[in-house]
Motif scaffolding. Structure first.
Motif, PDB file in Angstrom:
ATOM      1  N   ASN A  67       0.697  -1.314  -0.108  1.00  0.00           N
ATOM      2  CA  ASN A  67      -0.048  -0.161   0.080  1.00  0.00           C
ATOM      3  C   ASN A  67       0.765   1.072  -0.193  1.00  0.00           C
ATOM      4  N   GLY A  68       0.357   2.205  -0.572  1.00  0.00           N
ATOM      5  CA  GLY A  68       0.998   3.424  -0.636  1.00  0.00           C
ATOM      6  C   GLY A  68       1.202   3.883  -2.222  1.00  0.00           C
ATOM      7  N   VAL A  69       2.146   5.012  -2.448  1.00  0.00           N
ATOM      8  CA  VAL A  69       1.916   5.709  -3.949  1.00  0.00           C
ATOM      9  C   VAL A  69       3.502   5.548  -4.114  1.00  0.00           C
ATOM     10  N   ALA A  70       3.626   5.190  -5.556  1.00  0.00           N
ATOM     11  CA  ALA A  70       5.093   5.348  -6.193  1.00  0.00           C
ATOM     12  C   ALA A  70       5.651   6.614  -6.202  1.00  0.00           C
ATOM     13  N   ILE A  71       4.760   7.549  -6.583  1.00  0.00           N
ATOM     14  CA  ILE A  71       5.421   9.130  -6.710  1.00  0.00           C
ATOM     15  C   ILE A  71       4.326   9.952  -6.493  1.00  0.00           C
ATOM     16  N   GLN A  72       4.768  11.142  -5.594  1.00  0.00           N
ATOM     17  CA  GLN A  72       3.858  12.188  -5.325  1.00  0.00           C
ATOM     18  C   GLN A  72       4.669  13.422  -5.429  1.00  0.00           C
ATOM     19  N   THR A  73       3.777  14.492  -6.209  1.00  0.00           N
ATOM     20  CA  THR A  73       4.577  15.663  -6.266  1.00  0.00           C
ATOM     21  C   THR A  73       3.973  16.689  -5.256  1.00  0.00           C
ATOM     22  N   GLY A  74       4.764  17.925  -5.056  1.00  0.00           N
ATOM     23  CA  GLY A  74       4.048  18.924  -4.186  1.00  0.00           C
ATOM     24  C   GLY A  74       3.162  19.919  -4.304  1.00  0.00           C
ATOM     25  N   GLY A  75       3.182  20.047  -5.805  1.00  0.00           N
ATOM     26  CA  GLY A  75       2.341  21.312  -6.316  1.00  0.00           C
ATOM     27  C   GLY A  75       2.597  21.495  -7.892  1.00  0.00           C
TER      28      GLY A  75
END
Length: 201
Positions: A67-75
């Motif tokens: 569970n969780g995400v491979a990539i996330q951006t801040g904005g």
């Protein structure tokens, strides 16, 4: 550049935020890395969190297991460009290539197969052909993590540069005299060459 980041395991259970990589920078070049994390905990568990402003993200492999995400951006201004990356999501992970293309990035990126190419988490090596030649040449990254030269036209995605077995060649056949010297023109990481003594070939 040319790093391997690994954290967590499937037995991990914690209420703390854990990141494989948390990049908070401006105008940074994040390239040719492997970021892999593993856990079944969902709260604030990002494999890679890219924040800051106008960062470039090229030729990386992002793998999330559990569970969780491979990539996330801040904005909206976090990334100047992101392309030629590979995304792997296994055992319930989300947010890979489709997330990035939804933000307008990754036209030349790829979603990895259903089998994790880095299944041996002890060595963190792979010979997955889908990564070979899919990178973008970067004038700032001429060598890989092992100091082997990168392809100047189509480098391998991730920290290691390698040649797929189908593309490997020693060159054309030709006749040699007994006093001639043979040079093998392709260096392959971890390969050994054996010439049987007394043979005709």
């Amino acid at each position: 550049t040319n790093n391997k980041f690994q954290c967590g395991d499937n037995a991990l259970s914690t209420s703390y935020a854990i990141y494989g990589v948390y990049l908070y920078a401006g105008f940074a070049n994040f390239s040719h890395n492997l970021v892999i994390s593993e856990s079944n905990y969902t709260y604030n568990y990002y494999n890679a969190y890219i924040n800051g402003g106008l960062n470039s993200v090229y030729n990386n492999t992002f793998i999330r297991i559990g569970n969780g995400v491979a990539i996330q951006t801040g904005g909206g201004f976090t990334i100047a460009d992101a392309d030629h990356n590979a995304y792997g999501m296994y055992d319930g992970a989300t947010q890979g290539l489709s997330y990035m293309t939804g933000l307008g990035y990754g036209a030349n990126s790829l979603q990895l197969d259903t089998i994790n190419p880095y299944s041996n988490l002890d060595s963190l090596y792979t010979c997955d052909d889908s990564l070979v030649g899919r990178g973008m040449p970067l004038s700032t990254v001429m060598d890989d993590i092992n100091s082997y030269a990168r392809s100047t036209s189509a480098p391998t995605i991730g920290p290691e540069e390698y040649v797929s077995p189908g593309a490997f060649t020693l060159g054309e056949d030709f006749t040699m005299c007994s006093t001639d010297t043979v040079y093998i023109g392709q260096e392959v990481f971890g390969a050994t060459y054996t010439w049987p003594p007394g043979g005709d070939t």
